[in-house]
Design a protein around this motif. Sequence first.
Motif, PDB file in Angstrom:
ATOM      1  N   ALA A 145      31.822  38.611  42.370  1.00 61.88           N
ATOM      2  CA  ALA A 145      33.119  38.141  41.880  1.00 61.88           C
ATOM      3  C   ALA A 145      33.987  39.324  41.484  1.00 61.88           C
ATOM      4  O   ALA A 145      33.525  40.271  40.830  1.00 61.88           O
ATOM      5  CB  ALA A 145      32.920  37.206  40.686  1.00 61.88           C
ATOM      6  N   SER A 183      38.473  40.607  40.864  1.00 65.50           N
ATOM      7  CA  SER A 183      39.849  40.162  40.638  1.00 65.50           C
ATOM      8  C   SER A 183      40.788  41.200  41.231  1.00 65.50           C
ATOM      9  O   SER A 183      40.403  42.333  41.515  1.00 65.50           O
ATOM     10  CB  SER A 183      40.133  39.984  39.148  1.00 65.50           C
ATOM     11  OG  SER A 183      40.059  41.234  38.482  1.00 65.50           O
ATOM     12  N   ASP A 215      41.722  35.647  40.430  1.00 68.18           N
ATOM     13  CA  ASP A 215      40.266  35.765  40.468  1.00 68.18           C
ATOM     14  C   ASP A 215      39.750  35.395  41.858  1.00 68.18           C
ATOM     15  O   ASP A 215      40.189  34.399  42.453  1.00 68.18           O
ATOM     16  CB  ASP A 215      39.626  34.850  39.426  1.00 68.18           C
ATOM     17  CG  ASP A 215      39.913  35.303  38.005  1.00 68.18           C
ATOM     18  OD1 ASP A 215      40.016  36.530  37.789  1.00 68.18           O
ATOM     19  OD2 ASP A 215      40.057  34.429  37.125  1.00 68.18           O
ATOM     20  N   PRO A 249      36.247  34.469  43.588  1.00 65.75           N
ATOM     21  CA  PRO A 249      34.811  34.185  43.454  1.00 65.75           C
ATOM     22  C   PRO A 249      34.008  34.892  44.538  1.00 65.75           C
ATOM     23  O   PRO A 249      34.530  35.238  45.611  1.00 65.75           O
ATOM     24  CB  PRO A 249      34.734  32.665  43.621  1.00 65.75           C
ATOM     25  CG  PRO A 249      36.114  32.164  43.321  1.00 65.75           C
ATOM     26  CD  PRO A 249      37.040  33.245  43.781  1.00 65.75           C
ATOM     27  N   THR A 271      31.737  35.572  47.664  1.00 63.18           N
ATOM     28  CA  THR A 271      31.474  34.896  48.938  1.00 63.18           C
ATOM     29  C   THR A 271      30.009  35.115  49.311  1.00 63.18           C
ATOM     30  O   THR A 271      29.275  35.833  48.623  1.00 63.18           O
ATOM     31  CB  THR A 271      32.388  35.442  50.046  1.00 63.18           C
ATOM     32  OG1 THR A 271      32.198  36.858  50.165  1.00 63.18           O
ATOM     33  CG2 THR A 271      33.849  35.165  49.712  1.00 63.18           C
TER      34      THR A 271
END
Length: 671
Positions: free
Chosen positions: A610, A612, A626, A628, A630
């Motif tokens: 994760a 940003s 943000d 998440p 993969t």
Amino acid sequence: MRTFAHRRGRRLLSAFCSTALALGLAALPLTASAAPAAGTAGATAGTAGTAAAGVPERPDPGPDPDPSLPVHTLTRADAPVDNPLKGFARFYQPGADQNTGYPHSLTWSYFGLSEVMNDPDDCSAYDWSVLDSALDESASYGNQTALRFYLEYPGDAGAHPSNAIPPCFDGHVDYRTNAEWGTTSPDYDNAYLLDGLKDFIAAFGARYDGDPRIGYIHMGLIGLWGEWHTWPYDTDTGDGLPDYMPTDAHGTEIMRAYATAFTRTELEVRYPDSAGGAAADLPSVGFHDDSFCYREGSPLAGVTLPESLGGASYSQLQRAVERGVENRWTTASMGGEVRPEIQTRAFDHWPGGSGDVDDMQACIELEHTTWKMNEQSSGYSASDPDVAAAVRLMGYDLAVDSAHFHDTASGTTTVGVRIGNDGVAPFYYPWTVSLGLKDSAGNVVKSWDTPWDLREVMPEKIRAFPDWGVGADPAYLDYGHDRYFDSDIDLSGVTAGGYRLVMKAKNPLEDVSSAAKKLRFANAGQNADGWLDLGAMTVGSDGTTGPAGYEAEAAGNTLTGTAVVAGCSGCSGGAKVGYIGNGATLTFPHVDGGDGGTRTVTVRYTSAVARSATVRVDGSTSRTVDFPATADWETPGSVTVTLDLDSGTDNSVTIANTSDWAPDIDRVTVS
């Protein structure tokens, strides 16, 4: 079983210890002091007919890409070595598996004229069965055929006749004996013979011009093996032997008959100066160097490269320079044969040469070689990187650098591509280029033919002859350009949903044989079925185009700091931009805001953890988003953010992270 012995008594070469005799079998001069090269009809080798043509004029660059279309950058990859109509040709052997040995797409064969003109009472009767049988068999293996007809064949011609003079010539044409080779040589100046040959050529062209089974036709018929020489009974009568070659005027008649009969199939003749250089006035006729990149004599001299690069006075390219036709490759193909004596080791010292193997890269680059007979390529390793480099350099090496289209479209929409050529020659045939849509199962649900002509994609760089005086060898000059093509496609009737936009240049042999070798581009998205993946396209149902998509790796984007383009198997276009963040940024310029206002921007990315990033339009306040995790670094996910965009295409969108790493970015879409 062999159809016939390979040209020039090759199986005899290993049986003789005498170098002189072996080279004599190759029908070429032995030393610098020997007789002029065989086949110099009307002009002694080394006698200039004109001057070198010099640097060819650069082609027009063509249109610029449509700026309204989003750019999708495609990733390069090596093209296969058995792309059609280029590389090595193996000899036709009836009933033998043609797809053994080094990968190839061409088959070479000779045919005796008497096998087709076999009626002793009628010179206008033609039996084409021997040719059709060979063409059909080669096509069944997916290969096109290069071929030549001959009248006299020294040595063992196998299943074909050594004396292939049509029986209908008997009693009308005088015959002579070539004591050097033991062949019967007809009077090539005889009016009856000339009429018979020209009628045959006309019938040959009427039946086979444009035949998808044929790749190249060598203008044979004249001389030993149909190679346009009768050595030593040639124009050099100072040796006391008569001249068995036709006059330049009669040789010119044969060349022009071929050029008239074949306007779609590529033609080649052995020497630039055959028939007094008649081919100089026939831009559709290429040349056929059948002693390619060999060095002979004492001291060694090349028989392909010009004198300015250590070649002999009679070398193939010296003849071309002196006739001013060294740039003939721009309009016609360059074929021939790797000299048999060096075939097994021709690429052992790639890119250069050693001993009797001349500088192979220079030979390919200056001759602009597209294909060569090379029977001993059967012993090459398919994984040999040097052979692969040589084959990819030969002829065309086409790659789609970018595709230009809307990610979502309906109704009529425009699709464009930019195609480059890293080979040494253009593609010589007007094969149909089509666009298509593949569904999720890989089925082509609809396709559209385009007017795009691959012949317009010229090599981007060419090697200068030292004779041009443009710099020390090797000097490379800019020549061709990435060529942009676009076409409108009508999506009416296509079910709304997601597809892959694909492109294909169809080998017309596919209409004859399901095994036909496909033309494949030098791109990572090239599929074995011939279709090249250009990217994802969503077909809408509301008659609008959009959203607009922008590839992260597109050439017009701005990358700062550590940001870098990297391959990504699951990403659109096969690439992404990574190492964004910690001060490094990625900026998409010229983002289309439509009529302006709040728009939804979808960011497609990969990140195994994760992360940003900030997203900012021009000088506005950055939005923190943000991302998440993969599945991995090759499997994209997506997030959306709303941004205020100005109308038009002057918006710039920047992705960054000032204090940490951002995700890798595949593309953004604006809707």
